[in-house]
Design a protein around this motif. Sequence first.
Motif, PDB file in Angstrom:
ATOM      1  N   ARG A 186       1.157  -1.225   0.055  1.00 16.61           N
ATOM      2  CA  ARG A 186      -0.023   0.043  -0.115  1.00 16.61           C
ATOM      3  C   ARG A 186       0.859   1.279   0.113  1.00 16.61           C
ATOM      4  O   ARG A 186       1.926   1.785   0.901  1.00 16.61           O
ATOM      5  CB  ARG A 186      -1.030   0.153   0.960  1.00 16.61           C
ATOM      6  CG  ARG A 186      -2.178   1.096   1.388  1.00 16.61           C
ATOM      7  CD  ARG A 186      -3.021   1.155   2.365  1.00 16.61           C
ATOM      8  NE  ARG A 186      -2.230   0.760   3.806  1.00 16.61           N
ATOM      9  CZ  ARG A 186      -1.894   1.909   5.030  1.00 16.61           C
ATOM     10  NH1 ARG A 186      -2.464   2.567   4.292  1.00 16.61           N
ATOM     11  NH2 ARG A 186      -1.515   2.075   5.676  1.00 16.61           N
ATOM     12  N   TYR A 187       0.335   2.510  -0.927  1.00 12.79           N
ATOM     13  CA  TYR A 187       0.807   3.748  -1.095  1.00 12.79           C
ATOM     14  C   TYR A 187       0.898   4.191  -0.352  1.00 12.79           C
ATOM     15  O   TYR A 187      -0.450   4.512   0.354  1.00 12.79           O
ATOM     16  CB  TYR A 187       1.351   4.205  -2.641  1.00 12.79           C
ATOM     17  CG  TYR A 187       2.393   3.033  -3.218  1.00 12.79           C
ATOM     18  CD1 TYR A 187       3.723   3.559  -4.094  1.00 12.79           C
ATOM     19  CD2 TYR A 187       2.173   1.813  -4.350  1.00 12.79           C
ATOM     20  CE1 TYR A 187       4.248   3.410  -4.811  1.00 12.79           C
ATOM     21  CE2 TYR A 187       2.590   1.383  -5.078  1.00 12.79           C
ATOM     22  CZ  TYR A 187       3.882   2.082  -5.159  1.00 12.79           C
ATOM     23  OH  TYR A 187       4.683   1.333  -6.387  1.00 12.79           O
ATOM     24  N   GLN A 188       1.756   5.227   0.288  1.00 12.36           N
ATOM     25  CA  GLN A 188       1.128   5.752   1.731  1.00 12.36           C
ATOM     26  C   GLN A 188       2.485   6.967   0.983  1.00 12.36           C
ATOM     27  O   GLN A 188       3.294   7.495   1.574  1.00 12.36           O
ATOM     28  CB  GLN A 188       1.341   5.334   2.890  1.00 12.36           C
ATOM     29  CG  GLN A 188       2.700   4.982   2.840  1.00 12.36           C
ATOM     30  CD  GLN A 188       1.932   4.845   4.372  1.00 12.36           C
ATOM     31  OE1 GLN A 188       1.905   4.003   4.810  1.00 12.36           O
ATOM     32  NE2 GLN A 188       3.921   4.367   5.243  1.00 12.36           N
ATOM     33  N   GLU A 189       2.163   7.966   2.316  1.00 14.46           N
ATOM     34  CA  GLU A 189       2.563   9.823   1.746  1.00 14.46           C
ATOM     35  C   GLU A 189       4.350   9.291   2.625  1.00 14.46           C
ATOM     36  O   GLU A 189       4.762  10.160   2.626  1.00 14.46           O
ATOM     37  CB  GLU A 189       1.980  10.791   1.967  1.00 14.46           C
ATOM     38  CG  GLU A 189       1.370  11.652   0.640  1.00 14.46           C
ATOM     39  CD  GLU A 189       1.863  11.426  -0.830  1.00 14.46           C
ATOM     40  OE1 GLU A 189       2.720  12.038  -0.055  1.00 14.46           O
ATOM     41  OE2 GLU A 189       1.117  11.143  -1.920  1.00 14.46           O
ATOM     42  N   SER A 190       3.725   9.685   4.107  1.00 17.07           N
ATOM     43  CA  SER A 190       4.209   9.560   4.722  1.00 17.07           C
ATOM     44  C   SER A 190       5.566   7.993   4.710  1.00 17.07           C
ATOM     45  O   SER A 190       5.343   6.931   4.471  1.00 17.07           O
ATOM     46  CB  SER A 190       4.192   8.478   6.696  1.00 17.07           C
ATOM     47  OG  SER A 190       4.967   9.124   7.829  1.00 17.07           O
ATOM     48  N   LYS A 191       6.524   8.744   5.302  1.00 18.55           N
ATOM     49  CA  LYS A 191       7.772   7.588   5.214  1.00 18.55           C
ATOM     50  C   LYS A 191       8.325   6.737   6.960  1.00 18.55           C
ATOM     51  O   LYS A 191       9.558   6.201   6.674  1.00 18.55           O
ATOM     52  CB  LYS A 191       9.451   7.936   4.976  1.00 18.55           C
ATOM     53  CG  LYS A 191       8.913   8.433   3.596  1.00 18.55           C
ATOM     54  CD  LYS A 191      10.465   9.254   2.771  1.00 18.55           C
ATOM     55  CE  LYS A 191      10.378   9.683   1.540  1.00 18.55           C
ATOM     56  NZ  LYS A 191      11.877  10.385   0.757  1.00 18.55           N
TER      57      LYS A 191
END
Length: 276
Positions: free
Chosen positions: A182-187
């Motif tokens: 799942r791609y997300q903004e936070s690293k």
Amino acid sequence: GKLVIVDDPAREPELEAIAATARANGARAELLTGAAIRARDANVDAPLALWSPDTGIVDASALVVALAATARAAGAVLLTHARLNAASVDDGGFIVDTGREQIRAAWVVNAAGIFADEVSRTLGGEEFRIWPCRGDYAELTGAAAARFTIPIYPLPEPSGHGLGVHLTPTMGGNVLLGPTSRYQESKTDYESGRPALSEFFDAARKLVPSLSLHDLRESGSGIRAKLHPAHERYADFMIRADTVQPRLIHAAGIDSPGLTSCLAIGKMVAGLVTQA
């Protein structure tokens, strides 16, 4: 060994193509059906499977400790908790500022994982973007875990974005189920939006129909460093010199099978430095 299975007969040509590619690259791969599959793992019920006899498992933490010890024995100095705050460039390479000291480096290898794009920017290198892709795991409990001794994989995702949720026995004796993708903004967000166990169960049932929801419990998570966004074609590892700063070598966008191939990647990076 490892089994890669097909649960849908319509996708059998995809597995046959993977087997052909494996053989072309010098890997041993055998297609199995029926009783031959069950002889490798009695838990698996699939119309077709690829058997990879040379696949193994590794203790990732022990590997990192061993590599660190080997590096120290070769004269390397390891500075932990040393953040790259700033850097400047001169004719001899770089001056790297960690906030505690300044280090003059003829070469810098950027193997900064999900922060490789920020490191490149700080060093005056080329612009690229790392896309954080979260992967969560469940694990099998008790007697269910004891039933499995080899990794069992589904067909890889057609997009190339992942290998699919798979079963992997560990050196510690537990069996991991995952990772999701799942791609997300936070690293740095490893917790929010964790999938329900029922999602892992649905994936597990495609591999081993005899499992039950009670056989699963939540486990850890990680974040892959992707060089491509969601819904775009897979981008392979970036292992090369920077196009702006030739003394900067990138080992970026390394997700699976980066751990498996870490020694080969290390040799390739060393070659890029010594050949330049």
